[in-house]
Design an enzyme around this catalytic site. Structure first.
Site, PDB file in Angstrom:
ATOM      1  N   LYS A  11       0.819  -1.234  -0.005  1.00 27.92           N
ATOM      2  CA  LYS A  11       0.075  -0.100   0.149  1.00 27.92           C
ATOM      3  C   LYS A  11       0.902   1.231  -0.113  1.00 27.92           C
ATOM      4  O   LYS A  11       2.206   1.220   0.239  1.00 27.92           O
ATOM      5  CB  LYS A  11      -0.820  -0.003   1.112  1.00 27.92           C
ATOM      6  CG  LYS A  11      -1.978  -1.008   1.401  1.00 27.92           C
ATOM      7  CD  LYS A  11      -2.733  -1.099   2.216  1.00 27.92           C
ATOM      8  CE  LYS A  11      -3.983  -2.060   2.511  1.00 27.92           C
ATOM      9  NZ  LYS A  11      -5.043  -2.043   3.373  1.00 27.92           N
ATOM     10  N   TYR A  51     -12.603  -1.968  -2.932  1.00 31.81           N
ATOM     11  CA  TYR A  51     -13.203  -1.995  -1.728  1.00 31.81           C
ATOM     12  C   TYR A  51     -14.509  -1.938  -1.673  1.00 31.81           C
ATOM     13  O   TYR A  51     -15.043  -1.748  -0.620  1.00 31.81           O
ATOM     14  CB  TYR A  51     -12.509  -0.959  -0.906  1.00 31.81           C
ATOM     15  CG  TYR A  51     -11.074  -1.385  -0.408  1.00 31.81           C
ATOM     16  CD1 TYR A  51     -10.742  -2.405   0.435  1.00 31.81           C
ATOM     17  CD2 TYR A  51     -10.030  -0.624  -0.572  1.00 31.81           C
ATOM     18  CE1 TYR A  51      -9.605  -2.820   0.909  1.00 31.81           C
ATOM     19  CE2 TYR A  51      -8.627  -0.957  -0.315  1.00 31.81           C
ATOM     20  CZ  TYR A  51      -8.618  -2.254   0.421  1.00 31.81           C
ATOM     21  OH  TYR A  51      -7.365  -2.436   1.021  1.00 31.81           O
ATOM     22  N   ASN A 114      -2.050   0.295   6.949  1.00 29.38           N
ATOM     23  CA  ASN A 114      -1.453  -0.947   7.586  1.00 29.38           C
ATOM     24  C   ASN A 114      -0.661  -1.780   6.301  1.00 29.38           C
ATOM     25  O   ASN A 114      -0.399  -2.826   6.567  1.00 29.38           O
ATOM     26  CB  ASN A 114      -2.459  -1.649   8.198  1.00 29.38           C
ATOM     27  CG  ASN A 114      -3.598  -2.081   7.008  1.00 29.38           C
ATOM     28  OD1 ASN A 114      -3.525  -1.680   6.027  1.00 29.38           O
ATOM     29  ND2 ASN A 114      -4.558  -2.698   7.578  1.00 29.38           N
ATOM     30  N   GLU A 128     -10.010 -10.496  -7.177  1.00 28.58           N
ATOM     31  CA  GLU A 128      -8.992  -9.298  -7.095  1.00 28.58           C
ATOM     32  C   GLU A 128      -8.037  -9.502  -8.016  1.00 28.58           C
ATOM     33  O   GLU A 128      -7.598  -8.601  -8.789  1.00 28.58           O
ATOM     34  CB  GLU A 128      -8.472  -9.421  -5.759  1.00 28.58           C
ATOM     35  CG  GLU A 128      -9.615  -9.217  -4.752  1.00 28.58           C
ATOM     36  CD  GLU A 128      -9.233  -9.144  -3.457  1.00 28.58           C
ATOM     37  OE1 GLU A 128     -10.036  -8.893  -2.479  1.00 28.58           O
ATOM     38  OE2 GLU A 128      -8.030  -9.650  -3.104  1.00 28.58           O
TER      39      GLU A 128
HETATM   40  P1  DAT Z   1      -7.871  -6.725   5.933  1.00 29.31           P
HETATM   41  O1  DAT Z   1      -7.259  -5.495   5.321  1.00 29.31           O
HETATM   42  O2  DAT Z   1      -7.167  -7.113   7.208  1.00 29.31           O
HETATM   43  O3  DAT Z   1      -8.685  -7.501   5.187  1.00 29.31           O
HETATM   44  P2  DAT Z   1     -10.575  -5.171   6.215  1.00 29.31           P
HETATM   45  O4  DAT Z   1     -10.970  -6.001   4.899  1.00 29.31           O
HETATM   46  O5  DAT Z   1     -11.360  -5.427   7.485  1.00 29.31           O
HETATM   47  O6  DAT Z   1      -8.933  -5.676   6.568  1.00 29.31           O
HETATM   48  O7  DAT Z   1     -10.395  -3.676   5.906  1.00 29.31           O
HETATM   49  C1  DAT Z   1      -9.753  -3.085   4.595  1.00 29.31           C
HETATM   50  C2  DAT Z   1      -9.115  -2.019   4.897  1.00 29.31           C
HETATM   51  O8  DAT Z   1      -9.811  -1.020   5.358  1.00 29.31           O
HETATM   52  C3  DAT Z   1      -8.105  -2.224   6.142  1.00 29.31           C
HETATM   53  O9  DAT Z   1      -6.855  -3.013   5.542  1.00 29.31           O
HETATM   54  C4  DAT Z   1      -7.900  -0.946   6.378  1.00 29.31           C
HETATM   55  C5  DAT Z   1      -9.058  -0.158   6.370  1.00 29.31           C
HETATM   56  N1  DAT Z   1     -10.073  -0.161   7.690  1.00 29.31           N
HETATM   57  C6  DAT Z   1     -10.484  -1.480   8.231  1.00 29.31           C
HETATM   58  N2  DAT Z   1     -11.131  -1.072   9.264  1.00 29.31           N
HETATM   59  C7  DAT Z   1     -10.778   0.340   9.458  1.00 29.31           C
HETATM   60  C8  DAT Z   1     -11.012   1.488  10.693  1.00 29.31           C
HETATM   61  N3  DAT Z   1     -11.740   1.060  11.734  1.00 29.31           N
HETATM   62  N4  DAT Z   1     -10.478   2.516  10.452  1.00 29.31           N
HETATM   63  C9  DAT Z   1      -9.810   2.943   9.557  1.00 29.31           C
HETATM   64  N5  DAT Z   1      -9.374   2.142   8.451  1.00 29.31           N
HETATM   65  C10 DAT Z   1      -9.995   0.733   8.384  1.00 29.31           C
END
Ligand code: DAT
Ligand code: MG
Length: 140
Positions: A11, A51, A114, A128
């Site tokens: 990222k 997303y 992250n 994807e």
């Molecule tokens: P992952 O990337 O571990 O699969 P996810 O699919 O739940 O996690 O979320 C996608 C992305 O969205 C994640 O990598 C970072 C962002 N994200 C998730 N929860 C968040 C939050 N509470 N605040 C800000 N960004 C968030």
């Protein structure tokens, strides 16, 4: 054990800090092979499509902003149980909760920044991968 492919994104927060090689080293040391890789600037439309599952979440706008803020490196990773193995070495979404040695524990700045994406199922990996790579760009 099945040979699988998973989709990865290094990222913007990580490309910005010149961490592509350091993250690729963790991937390769775990036994995953990088069978496709390219550096791109993700468009807003691409990020929104990618997303879409999160579009009702309060962080969606900031997520799209972040993903389009700097180049990303999109990748296809191949290996035994690649989907689960990559999730394991990535670590938890929130780096504060990620296990020691994981990519997110080592490199992530926050839950939003992250450092990496990894597919959460074989089915989503195929969707994807198809969004960003044509078949002849993947060389296993
Ligand atoms: P992952 O990337 O571990 O699969 P996810 O699919 O739940 O996690 O979320 C996608 C992305 O969205 C994640 O990598 C970072 C962002 N994200 C998730 N929860 C968040 C939050 N509470 N605040 C800000 N960004 C968030
Ligand atoms: Mg996810």
């Amino acid at each position: 054990m099945a040979i699988e492919r998973t989709f990865s994104i290094i990222k913007p927060d990580a490309t910005d800090r010149n961490l592509t090689g350091a993250i690729n080293a963790v991937i390769e040391q775990a036994g995953l092979r990088i069978v496709a890789q390219k550096r791109i600037r993700m468009s807003r439309a691409e990020a929104e499509t990618f997303y879409a599952v999160h579009k009702a979440r309060p962080f969606f706008g900031e997520l799209v902003e972040m993903m389009t803020s700097a180049p990303v490196v999109v990748q296809v990773l191949e290996g035994e149980n690649a989907v689960a193995k990559y999730r394991e070495i990535m670590g938890a979404t929130n780096p504060d909760s990620a296990a020691p040695g994981t990519i997110r524990k080592q490199f992530a700045k926050s839950i939003g920044e992250n450092s990496v994406h990894g597919s959460d199922s074989v089915e989503n990996a195929a969707i994807e991968i198809a969004q960003f790579f044509s078949g002849n760009e993947i060389v296993g």
